[in-house]
Design a protein around this motif. Structure first.
Motif, PDB file in Angstrom:
ATOM      1  N   GLU A  69       0.998  -1.106  -0.103  1.00  0.00           N
ATOM      2  CA  GLU A  69      -0.021   0.066   0.057  1.00  0.00           C
ATOM      3  C   GLU A  69       0.742   1.340   0.068  1.00  0.00           C
ATOM      4  OE1 GLU A  69      -3.703   2.096   2.560  1.00  0.00           O
ATOM      5  OE2 GLU A  69      -3.009   0.088   3.011  1.00  0.00           O
ATOM      6  N   GLU A  70       2.058   1.216   0.635  1.00  0.00           N
ATOM      7  CA  GLU A  70       2.742   2.201   0.569  1.00  0.00           C
ATOM      8  C   GLU A  70       3.642   2.414  -0.572  1.00  0.00           C
ATOM      9  OE1 GLU A  70       7.242   3.267   2.635  1.00  0.00           O
ATOM     10  OE2 GLU A  70       5.251   2.774   4.406  1.00  0.00           O
ATOM     11  N   GLU A  71       3.897   1.516  -1.299  1.00  0.00           N
ATOM     12  CA  GLU A  71       4.361   1.766  -2.768  1.00  0.00           C
ATOM     13  C   GLU A  71       3.588   2.420  -3.483  1.00  0.00           C
ATOM     14  OE1 GLU A  71       7.741  -1.972  -2.742  1.00  0.00           O
ATOM     15  OE2 GLU A  71       5.454  -2.334  -3.293  1.00  0.00           O
ATOM     16  N   PHE A  72       2.223   1.592  -3.510  1.00  0.00           N
ATOM     17  CA  PHE A  72       1.095   2.189  -4.362  1.00  0.00           C
ATOM     18  C   PHE A  72       0.790   3.620  -4.162  1.00  0.00           C
ATOM     19  CE2 PHE A  72      -3.324   3.276  -4.969  1.00  0.00           C
ATOM     20  CZ  PHE A  72      -3.483   2.976  -6.285  1.00  0.00           C
ATOM     21  N   SER A  73       0.801   4.250  -2.967  1.00  0.00           N
ATOM     22  CA  SER A  73       0.505   5.656  -2.569  1.00  0.00           C
ATOM     23  C   SER A  73       1.700   6.516  -2.924  1.00  0.00           C
ATOM     24  CB  SER A  73       0.275   5.392  -0.910  1.00  0.00           C
ATOM     25  OG  SER A  73      -0.948   4.888  -0.577  1.00  0.00           O
ATOM     26  N   THR A  74       2.778   5.920  -2.879  1.00  0.00           N
ATOM     27  CA  THR A  74       4.085   6.817  -3.319  1.00  0.00           C
ATOM     28  C   THR A  74       3.875   7.149  -4.781  1.00  0.00           C
ATOM     29  OG1 THR A  74       5.186   6.088  -1.490  1.00  0.00           O
ATOM     30  CG2 THR A  74       6.452   7.048  -3.558  1.00  0.00           C
ATOM     31  N   LYS A  75       3.727   5.871  -5.643  1.00  0.00           N
ATOM     32  CA  LYS A  75       3.738   6.021  -6.934  1.00  0.00           C
ATOM     33  C   LYS A  75       2.203   6.790  -7.641  1.00  0.00           C
ATOM     34  CE  LYS A  75       6.388   1.784  -7.963  1.00  0.00           C
ATOM     35  NZ  LYS A  75       7.449   2.378  -8.717  1.00  0.00           N
ATOM     36  N   TYR A  76       1.281   6.764  -6.825  1.00  0.00           N
ATOM     37  CA  TYR A  76       0.160   7.332  -7.008  1.00  0.00           C
ATOM     38  C   TYR A  76       0.336   8.723  -7.067  1.00  0.00           C
ATOM     39  CZ  TYR A  76      -4.965   8.507  -7.044  1.00  0.00           C
ATOM     40  OH  TYR A  76      -6.128   9.163  -7.277  1.00  0.00           O
ATOM     41  N   LYS A  77       0.840   9.148  -5.860  1.00  0.00           N
ATOM     42  CA  LYS A  77       1.116  10.468  -5.556  1.00  0.00           C
ATOM     43  C   LYS A  77       2.314  11.258  -6.792  1.00  0.00           C
ATOM     44  CE  LYS A  77       0.825  14.147  -2.804  1.00  0.00           C
ATOM     45  NZ  LYS A  77      -0.135  15.195  -2.846  1.00  0.00           N
ATOM     46  N   GLU A  78       3.205  10.371  -6.969  1.00  0.00           N
ATOM     47  CA  GLU A  78       4.090  10.889  -7.941  1.00  0.00           C
ATOM     48  C   GLU A  78       3.586  11.066  -9.504  1.00  0.00           C
ATOM     49  OE1 GLU A  78       7.264   7.971  -7.842  1.00  0.00           O
ATOM     50  OE2 GLU A  78       8.178   8.721  -6.104  1.00  0.00           O
ATOM     51  N   GLY A  79       2.702  10.119  -9.598  1.00  0.00           N
ATOM     52  CA  GLY A  79       1.825  10.243 -10.903  1.00  0.00           C
ATOM     53  C   GLY A  79       0.935  11.546 -10.989  1.00  0.00           C
ATOM     54  N   LEU A  80       0.416  11.620  -9.793  1.00  0.00           N
ATOM     55  CA  LEU A  80      -0.606  13.116  -9.830  1.00  0.00           C
ATOM     56  C   LEU A  80       0.267  14.190  -9.943  1.00  0.00           C
ATOM     57  CD1 LEU A  80      -3.417  11.858  -7.269  1.00  0.00           C
ATOM     58  CD2 LEU A  80      -3.617  12.001  -9.868  1.00  0.00           C
ATOM     59  N   ASP A  81       1.593  14.257  -9.098  1.00  0.00           N
ATOM     60  CA  ASP A  81       2.501  15.302  -9.181  1.00  0.00           C
ATOM     61  C   ASP A  81       2.757  15.666 -10.648  1.00  0.00           C
ATOM     62  OD1 ASP A  81       2.041  16.039  -6.325  1.00  0.00           O
ATOM     63  OD2 ASP A  81       3.739  14.997  -5.748  1.00  0.00           O
ATOM     64  N   ALA A  82       3.319  14.568 -11.288  1.00  0.00           N
ATOM     65  CA  ALA A  82       3.628  14.625 -12.589  1.00  0.00           C
ATOM     66  C   ALA A  82       2.908  15.328 -13.528  1.00  0.00           C
ATOM     67  CB  ALA A  82       4.242  13.183 -13.228  1.00  0.00           C
ATOM     68  N   LEU A  83       1.486  14.786 -13.423  1.00  0.00           N
ATOM     69  CA  LEU A  83       0.363  15.299 -14.092  1.00  0.00           C
ATOM     70  C   LEU A  83       0.263  16.852 -14.075  1.00  0.00           C
ATOM     71  CD1 LEU A  83      -1.904  15.044 -16.098  1.00  0.00           C
ATOM     72  CD2 LEU A  83      -3.250  14.346 -14.516  1.00  0.00           C
ATOM     73  N   LEU A  84       0.375  17.339 -12.552  1.00  0.00           N
ATOM     74  CA  LEU A  84       0.298  18.650 -12.330  1.00  0.00           C
ATOM     75  C   LEU A  84       1.265  19.573 -12.807  1.00  0.00           C
ATOM     76  CD1 LEU A  84      -1.420  20.843 -10.702  1.00  0.00           C
ATOM     77  CD2 LEU A  84      -0.212  19.995  -8.843  1.00  0.00           C
ATOM     78  N   GLY A  85       2.623  18.871 -12.837  1.00  0.00           N
ATOM     79  CA  GLY A  85       3.732  19.642 -13.368  1.00  0.00           C
ATOM     80  C   GLY A  85       3.667  19.848 -14.847  1.00  0.00           C
ATOM     81  N   ALA A  86       3.284  18.895 -15.759  1.00  0.00           N
ATOM     82  CA  ALA A  86       3.116  18.846 -16.989  1.00  0.00           C
ATOM     83  C   ALA A  86       2.134  19.962 -17.218  1.00  0.00           C
ATOM     84  CB  ALA A  86       2.770  17.506 -17.651  1.00  0.00           C
TER      85      ALA A  86
END
Length: 58
Positions: free
Chosen positions: A3-20
């Motif tokens: 769950e921790e890995e998923f949350s980290t990757k999920y948050k990174e994905g959302l942050d990458a989308l926001l950055g783009a």
């Protein structure tokens, strides 16, 4: 995946989308702010999505 890995990757994905989106000059500032709020709210649903995926596998 834990769950921790998923949350980290999920948050990174959302942050990458926001950055783009932030780098795109054609996006209106008001719309960007609204989308940033939506993405921030989506980040709180990471554990729920992980739980749903785990239930689906069983």
């Amino acid at each position: 995946m834990t769950e921790e890995e998923f949350s980290t990757k999920y948050k990174e994905g959302l942050d990458a989308l926001l950055g783009a989106m932030a780098e795109e000059p054609e996006i209106d500032v008001k719309k960007f702010y609204s989308m940033a709020c939506i993405l921030e709210n989506l980040s709180f649903f990471g554990p729920v999505l992980y739980g749903l995926m785990q239930t689906e596998k069983k």
